[in-house]
Structures are given as C-alpha cells and as structure tokens.
Design a protein around this motif. Structure first.
Motif, PDB file in Angstrom:
ATOM      1  N   ILE A  46       4.436 -49.298 -84.350  1.00  0.00           N
ATOM      2  CA  ILE A  46       4.404 -48.472 -83.139  1.00  0.00           C
ATOM      3  C   ILE A  46       2.943 -48.307 -82.746  1.00  0.00           C
ATOM      4  O   ILE A  46       2.095 -47.991 -83.592  1.00  0.00           O
ATOM      5  N   ARG A  47       2.644 -48.512 -81.474  1.00  0.00           N
ATOM      6  CA  ARG A  47       1.273 -48.281 -80.993  1.00  0.00           C
ATOM      7  C   ARG A  47       1.265 -47.094 -80.040  1.00  0.00           C
ATOM      8  O   ARG A  47       2.108 -46.990 -79.146  1.00  0.00           O
ATOM      9  N   HIS A  48       0.284 -46.212 -80.238  1.00  0.00           N
ATOM     10  CA  HIS A  48       0.119 -45.026 -79.399  1.00  0.00           C
ATOM     11  C   HIS A  48      -1.359 -44.943 -79.053  1.00  0.00           C
ATOM     12  O   HIS A  48      -2.161 -44.502 -79.859  1.00  0.00           O
ATOM     13  N   TYR A 126      -5.811 -44.451 -87.069  1.00  0.00           N
ATOM     14  CA  TYR A 126      -6.001 -43.714 -85.807  1.00  0.00           C
ATOM     15  C   TYR A 126      -7.459 -43.690 -85.360  1.00  0.00           C
ATOM     16  O   TYR A 126      -8.380 -43.956 -86.135  1.00  0.00           O
ATOM     17  N   LEU A 141      -1.020 -38.159 -81.545  1.00  0.00           N
ATOM     18  CA  LEU A 141       0.246 -38.731 -82.009  1.00  0.00           C
ATOM     19  C   LEU A 141       1.202 -37.631 -82.459  1.00  0.00           C
ATOM     20  O   LEU A 141       2.400 -37.673 -82.152  1.00  0.00           O
ATOM     21  N   ASP A 144       2.835 -35.999 -79.451  1.00  0.00           N
ATOM     22  CA  ASP A 144       3.803 -36.814 -78.712  1.00  0.00           C
ATOM     23  C   ASP A 144       4.955 -37.328 -79.564  1.00  0.00           C
ATOM     24  O   ASP A 144       6.072 -37.494 -79.077  1.00  0.00           O
ATOM     25  N   ARG A 145       4.694 -37.588 -80.851  1.00  0.00           N
ATOM     26  CA  ARG A 145       5.722 -38.172 -81.723  1.00  0.00           C
ATOM     27  C   ARG A 145       5.781 -37.400 -83.047  1.00  0.00           C
ATOM     28  O   ARG A 145       5.517 -37.955 -84.116  1.00  0.00           O
TER      29      ARG A 145
END
Length: 357
Positions: A46-48, A126, A141, A144-145
């Motif tokens: 997963i990319r954020h 990160y 992150l 948001d997640r």
C-alpha cells in the motif's frame, strides 16, 4: 535501478543511503522501495504519499508492526557512503547510515525473505520524520488508515546500538518572556531592560538538576534547558522584550498536563507560553510478546531518552520499542557511521524472533 532485496543488509544500506532523501525529497527512494517490495507476492503493498506499507496476511494469531523512516537531515559532503575502519572495527560511513537507513535496510531484507513468519507483519517505511510533526508520514498514515496500526506490538528501527530501548521521553517547548521599557542606552535609567530581567530565568534553569524517574523498571532521565534566547531592538536601545525558549524532556509516566504544571512551577512569576508538546511512551516491555522479543534478540532493555515515533503507537494502545543498529550520539553528525557488526546483529536478532528459530 531496482533495489536488490536479496543482497546483504550492508549492501542494501549502501544503496539506499546513496539515494539522497532529505526530508521533503523522499520520492525517488520511496519509488525504489515500492518497486522492490511489489516484486514479492507474499506482501500486500500500500502506498500513501511517500510512505510504503507492506504486510503479510497469513491469519496468524498476532500481528507486529515494524517501521522505519526513510528521510535524513541535510547532506553535508557525507554521501556517497564508504567503508572505514577505526581501531580495528569496520563501519559504514555516511549520511543516514545511523539515522536510520541501516535499520530500514535490515527491515527491507527481512520483508523480502520471511514469507512465513510466526506472526503477521506490517512493515512501514515513512517520510518526513526529521521535520515538523504535521508532515510526518507515519502520523498522516495513522490519521487516514488507522486500521493499518492494529497490532499487538511494534518495533521502530531507530538507532539503539543494537539494544532495545523501551518507550521514550515526552517533550515540551515553552517561551518564557520578560518585558521592559524601551529607552536610549545613553539614558538607560529611564527604561527597563528586558534582557537583564531574564537573568533569573537562566539562573533557575542552570541550577535545575535533572531527575531520573523509574518507569516499569527503566530509569528515564529528565532535562529542562534553555535552547534559544532572543531579544533586543538596536545597538543603542534598551530592549523591552526578551524571550527564552525552553525544552523539557520528561519521563513517560508524566502527562503533558503534568509536564506543563512542572515547568510553570519552576518558572513561577514569569510569563510562560507552551508552544509544543508530545506525550512520551511507556516502555511496553511487560507484554508477553515483548518479553519473547527480548529473549529472542538477546538484547538488554534500556530507556529511550529522546522522543521517537514509538509514542504514536503507544497512544494507540500498542506497546512499542526502539531496536536498530547505530549509536544515537552519531545521528545527524557529519561523521555519522554505523558498525557493520551491529547491522548483522540486528538482522540476526529480528530474523530469529520473527521466524521462531
């Protein structure tokens, strides 16, 4: 260039250190990491922004988060990396080797290698750790997640000389002001010098004795210090304002409210404005999974005096520790260098724990 995650942790450290990634400019390194981990089908990626998450989904009874930041402070002629020897010990020298790309390299190698760990693992790499908290990729992150942070234990690969540093101190910053009256310096007696008025502030701070506070078996050393002072108008004017910036590092047993109350009590009688504060993190070493980790890596538990992102996990109820190669005293230093043996030791310790060997 595709990062070769089958290479040694030393070679991976050199490769990622030689890709400049000063805070705010991590995009190229994030691209390289994403491409490299996507080549491994056992990982969900997963990319954020410039934060890369790679995790196993094996249905294990427990999940561990292992994280590291990919940014560095500015380069100052210390890239590319090189191997050096000092008094018979071998080091990798260069920006980021300690803080904290050697730790990231170990994580990347194990992420690729461990297809069937005894716990499910969420790896996080990160950006923007070295700058203001509002830009921190781990914090963004989490906002948001948050589901990605559900875990039983967390490890941050911050440099710890290959030992386990539990939790971290909290930090608080304040501005302490004195006010006066402007006047011509040739007739200073008609004014009131705000800089002179700050002398008792500095005296109290100089006389302050740091305390060591025991928390869950570890002793956290506190500190209260002036870190900056500003004041003055012109070379011939008595100043009417002086500001002393103060930084308080406090044990994780103390809350931000308690830390503020302590600072205000030490500086009673002066105008105090709290400008920034972050909770510390308790050691988290009493959890059974933490004890298993300590036993497997064979490391000594120590307190973490600085603030690290373990506090983010602690705030979410996830016990977290710091464990990585490199001497914290050399973080940000122009002679930043990591012992090769510590890279190997940390890799060996994490592998033994995660594989149940």
């Amino acid at each position: 260039m595709l990062l070769d995650l089958s290479a040694s942790s030393l070679d991976i450290t050199r490769a990622i250190c030689d890709i400049p990634s000063v805070s705010g400019a991590e995009g190229r390194l994030a691209d390289e990491i994403e491409e490299a981990v996507r080549a491994h089908p056992h990982l969900e990626v997963i990319r954020h922004g410039n934060t890369i998450v790679a995790r196993t989904n094996l249905g294990r009874a427990q999940r561990v988060v292992i994280a590291g930041h990919i940014d560095t402070v500015p380069i100052n002629g210390n890239v590319p990396t090189r191997r050096i020897a000092i008094e018979g010990e071998e080091f990798l020298w260069g920006r980021g080797t300690v803080d904290m790309k050697a730790g990231v390299a170990v994580q990347l190698r194990l992420a690729a290698e461990l297809t069937a760990p005894i716990v499910d693992i969420t790896w996080m790499w990160y950006d923007n750790e070295e700058v203001e908290a509002s830009k921190n990729g781990l914090g963004l992150l989490a906002a948001d997640r948050p589901e990605l942070f559900q875990a039983d234990f967390a490890i941050l690969g911050e440099p710890s000389n290959g030992q386990v540093e539990g939790g971290c101190n909290g930090t608080l910053r304040a501005i302490v002001r004195t006010r006066g009256v402007r006047a011509h310096s040739a007739r200073s007696w008609v004014g009131e010098n705000a800089i002179h008025g700050a002398a008792p502030i500095l005296a109290r701070l100089a006389e302050y004795r740091a305390r060591e506070i025991p928390v869950e078996g570890l002793g956290y050393r506190e500190g209260l210090n002036a870190v900056r002072i500003t004041g003055g108008v012109a070379g011939n004017v008595i100043p009417d304002l002086c500001e002393v910036e103060v930084n308080y590092r406090f044990a994780p047993s103390r809350s931000i409210a308690g830390a503020e109350a302590h600072v205000r009590s030490v500086l009673a009688g002066f105008e105090v404005e709290i400008t920034d504060a972050a909770d510390g993190a308790r050691p988290g070493l009493d959890a059974p999974i933490a004890q298993q980790f300590l036993a497997a890596v064979g490391a000594e538990a120590r307190p973490k005096y600085g603030w690290t992102d373990v506090a983010r996990f602690s705030a979410l109820g996830v016990p977290a520790v710091n464990y990585g190669p490199g001497d914290p005293h050399l973080a940000h230093h122009d002679e930043e260098r990591v012992p090769l043996a510590q890279i190997e030791d940390v890799e060996r310790g994490l592998r033994a724990w995660l594989s149940g060997a």
